[in-house]
Design a protein around this motif. Structure first.
Motif, PDB file in Angstrom:
ATOM      1  N   ALA A 189      -6.582  -4.214  -5.373  1.00  0.00           N
ATOM      2  CA  ALA A 189      -4.997  -3.555  -5.586  1.00  0.00           C
ATOM      3  C   ALA A 189      -4.286  -2.684  -5.624  1.00  0.00           C
ATOM      4  N   GLY A 190      -5.104  -1.358  -5.966  1.00  0.00           N
ATOM      5  CA  GLY A 190      -3.871  -0.331  -5.288  1.00  0.00           C
ATOM      6  C   GLY A 190      -4.224   0.183  -3.773  1.00  0.00           C
ATOM      7  N   PHE A 191      -5.237  -0.743  -3.172  1.00  0.00           N
ATOM      8  CA  PHE A 191      -5.259  -0.369  -2.044  1.00  0.00           C
ATOM      9  C   PHE A 191      -3.759  -0.953  -1.205  1.00  0.00           C
ATOM     10  N   ILE A 192      -3.875  -2.059  -1.371  1.00  0.00           N
ATOM     11  CA  ILE A 192      -2.800  -2.869  -0.909  1.00  0.00           C
ATOM     12  C   ILE A 192      -1.579  -1.824  -1.425  1.00  0.00           C
ATOM     13  N   LEU A 193      -1.481  -2.135  -2.651  1.00  0.00           N
ATOM     14  CA  LEU A 193       0.340  -1.075  -3.454  1.00  0.00           C
ATOM     15  C   LEU A 193       0.127   0.220  -2.669  1.00  0.00           C
ATOM     16  N   ILE A 194      -1.055   0.670  -2.304  1.00  0.00           N
ATOM     17  CA  ILE A 194      -0.338   2.521  -1.357  1.00  0.00           C
ATOM     18  C   ILE A 194      -0.020   2.103  -0.091  1.00  0.00           C
ATOM     19  N   MET A 195      -0.617   0.912   0.780  1.00  0.00           N
ATOM     20  CA  MET A 195      -1.033   0.529   1.694  1.00  0.00           C
ATOM     21  C   MET A 195       0.344   0.336   1.925  1.00  0.00           C
ATOM     22  N   THR A 196       0.785  -0.553   1.359  1.00  0.00           N
ATOM     23  CA  THR A 196       2.718  -1.381   1.303  1.00  0.00           C
ATOM     24  C   THR A 196       4.059  -0.433   1.094  1.00  0.00           C
ATOM     25  N   VAL A 197       3.575   0.674   0.456  1.00  0.00           N
ATOM     26  CA  VAL A 197       4.426   1.852   0.345  1.00  0.00           C
ATOM     27  C   VAL A 197       4.426   3.222   0.915  1.00  0.00           C
ATOM     28  N   ARG A 198       3.114   3.615   1.096  1.00  0.00           N
ATOM     29  CA  ARG A 198       3.586   4.769   1.675  1.00  0.00           C
ATOM     30  C   ARG A 198       3.961   5.135   2.912  1.00  0.00           C
ATOM     31  N   HIS A 199       4.027   4.771   3.930  1.00  0.00           N
ATOM     32  CA  HIS A 199       5.891   5.489   4.868  1.00  0.00           C
ATOM     33  C   HIS A 199       6.540   4.760   4.349  1.00  0.00           C
ATOM     34  N   HIS A 200       7.480   4.219   3.048  1.00  0.00           N
ATOM     35  CA  HIS A 200       8.975   4.683   3.176  1.00  0.00           C
ATOM     36  C   HIS A 200       9.252   6.141   2.608  1.00  0.00           C
ATOM     37  N   GLU A 201      10.367   6.065   3.140  1.00  0.00           N
ATOM     38  CA  GLU A 201      10.756   7.505   3.604  1.00  0.00           C
ATOM     39  C   GLU A 201      10.873   8.251   2.688  1.00  0.00           C
ATOM     40  N   HIS A 202      10.088   9.583   2.409  1.00  0.00           N
ATOM     41  CA  HIS A 202      11.364  10.270   1.414  1.00  0.00           C
ATOM     42  C   HIS A 202      10.262   9.014  -0.375  1.00  0.00           C
ATOM     43  N   TRP A 203       9.872   8.497   0.005  1.00  0.00           N
ATOM     44  CA  TRP A 203       8.457   8.562  -1.179  1.00  0.00           C
ATOM     45  C   TRP A 203       8.068   9.083  -1.735  1.00  0.00           C
ATOM     46  N   PHE A 204       6.946   9.866  -0.897  1.00  0.00           N
ATOM     47  CA  PHE A 204       5.631  10.564  -1.397  1.00  0.00           C
ATOM     48  C   PHE A 204       6.170  11.825  -0.863  1.00  0.00           C
ATOM     49  N   LYS A 205       5.948  13.161  -0.984  1.00  0.00           N
ATOM     50  CA  LYS A 205       5.478  14.207  -0.683  1.00  0.00           C
ATOM     51  C   LYS A 205       4.260  14.356  -0.639  1.00  0.00           C
ATOM     52  N   GLN A 206       3.421  15.311   0.623  1.00  0.00           N
ATOM     53  CA  GLN A 206       2.750  15.807   0.709  1.00  0.00           C
ATOM     54  C   GLN A 206       1.358  15.700   0.176  1.00  0.00           C
ATOM     55  N   GLY A 207       0.406  15.158  -0.886  1.00  0.00           N
ATOM     56  CA  GLY A 207      -0.547  15.021  -1.800  1.00  0.00           C
ATOM     57  C   GLY A 207      -0.236  14.323  -2.848  1.00  0.00           C
ATOM     58  N   GLU A 208       1.110  13.326  -3.057  1.00  0.00           N
ATOM     59  CA  GLU A 208       0.569  12.664  -3.540  1.00  0.00           C
ATOM     60  C   GLU A 208       0.429  10.899  -3.711  1.00  0.00           C
ATOM     61  N   ILE A 209       0.365  10.613  -2.338  1.00  0.00           N
ATOM     62  CA  ILE A 209      -0.619   9.324  -2.028  1.00  0.00           C
ATOM     63  C   ILE A 209      -2.063   9.738  -2.419  1.00  0.00           C
ATOM     64  N   PHE A 210      -2.368  10.794  -2.565  1.00  0.00           N
ATOM     65  CA  PHE A 210      -3.931  11.474  -2.889  1.00  0.00           C
ATOM     66  C   PHE A 210      -3.936  11.265  -4.025  1.00  0.00           C
ATOM     67  N   LEU A 211      -2.917  12.205  -5.606  1.00  0.00           N
ATOM     68  CA  LEU A 211      -2.924  11.717  -6.757  1.00  0.00           C
ATOM     69  C   LEU A 211      -2.589  10.541  -7.133  1.00  0.00           C
ATOM     70  N   SER A 212      -1.546   9.750  -6.341  1.00  0.00           N
ATOM     71  CA  SER A 212      -1.354   8.565  -7.192  1.00  0.00           C
ATOM     72  C   SER A 212      -2.880   7.526  -6.847  1.00  0.00           C
TER      73      SER A 212
END
Length: 277
Positions: A189-212
């Motif tokens: 579930a976490g994998f699907i969620l992160i993979m779905t939203v990680r390419h949205h512009e200005h959602w994640f700064k560098q490091g925040e996907i890892f921290l998520s």
């Protein structure tokens, strides 16, 4: 009528005296998928795919050693009496937190030497690690480990598990909670969620996907660990993984809040130091 089956054979292939265990096959499959996904994302973020391959080649052996040492350290009375079992990882007994700690150290050293952003590299790899963990838990399933408390056949049927999963949960004469499955499903579930939203512009700064990833995994692991009956204990009643999960969740959340206020590149900006490629 319910068909009664025996436990699944943990050995995938037997070649004379050489036994290839499903545990290893499943973990290797998860790693291969993670490598494939990470290299594809690396090229999109202007990180040379060779860096990802190098990181995998360097980190895998250390991750395996770290995972085993972590497990052995908290089971030392047993392994002190059975030293030949220390290297017998095909019998199970590796701790994901030990692997993650060891791999993170390798990543940090490599990124510094190669002038790469460690945060960007961690962002690229983190969701692929999550799906590898989800797959790897099925190695525990084949070994009949990482299970929970005694439960009933009616409960397992009630959550609509297939018969072959239910039968594998019949351990030492009692049906067990499939905690391996709960953690695997949480990671998927976490994998699907992160993979779905990680390419949205200005959602994640560098490091925040890892921290998520750290927050998602540690949150779920805290509760799943509380259901397990084969946990590692630092002290009586004190589960190691639950303590580590709390520390990681709080540290990741605090780091997210701090970095969000700083001038940090967005994830989609990729590797700004292209000369490092």
């Amino acid at each position: 009528m319910t068909m009664i089956m025996g436990a699944l054979n943990p050995i995938a292939i037997q070649l004379g005296g050489l036994a290839i265990h499903w545990y290893g096959v499943i973990i290797a499959s998860g790693v291969l998928l993670a490598v494939y996904l990470a290299t594809k994302e690396a090229s999109r973020r202007q990180v040379n795919e060779d860096h990802i391959m190098n990181l995998i080649l360097w980190s895998l052996p250390f991750a395996l050693i770290g995972a085993r040492l972590y497990y052995v350290a908290f089971k030392w009375p047993y392994y002190a009496a059975h030293p030949s079992e220390i290297i017998a990882i095909w019998h199970g007994g590796i701790a994901i937190y030990g692997a993650l700690i060891a791999a993170s150290i390798v990543f940090i050293i490599y990124a510094r030497v190669q002038w790469l952003s460690i945060w960007l590299v961690m962002d690229i790899v983190a969701p692929t690690v999550m799906i590898a963990q989800a797959i790897g838990r099925w190695g525990n399933f084949m070994n009949q480990e990482a299970y929970g408390a005694v439960t009933s056949l009616a409960f397992l049927k009630g959550i609509h598990l297939p018969g072959w999963v239910i039968q594998q949960m019949l351990i030492n004469g009692s049906y067990r909670q499939p905690t391996f499955l709960y953690e695997s499903a949480w990671n998927v579930a976490g994998f699907i969620l992160i993979m779905t939203v990680r390419h949205h512009e200005h959602w994640f700064k560098q490091g925040e996907i890892f921290l998520s990833y750290v927050m998602w995994y540690s949150f779920g692991r805290f509760f799943v660990e509380g259901m397990r009956t084969d946990s590692l204990y630092a002290l009586p009643g004190l589960r190691v993984s639950q303590v580590v999960s709390i520390i990681l969740f709080v540290a990741a959340l605090g780091t997210w809040i701090y970095r969000r206020r700083q001038s940090v590149p967005w994830y989609l900006e990729g590797n700004l130091m292209k000369y490092a490629n």
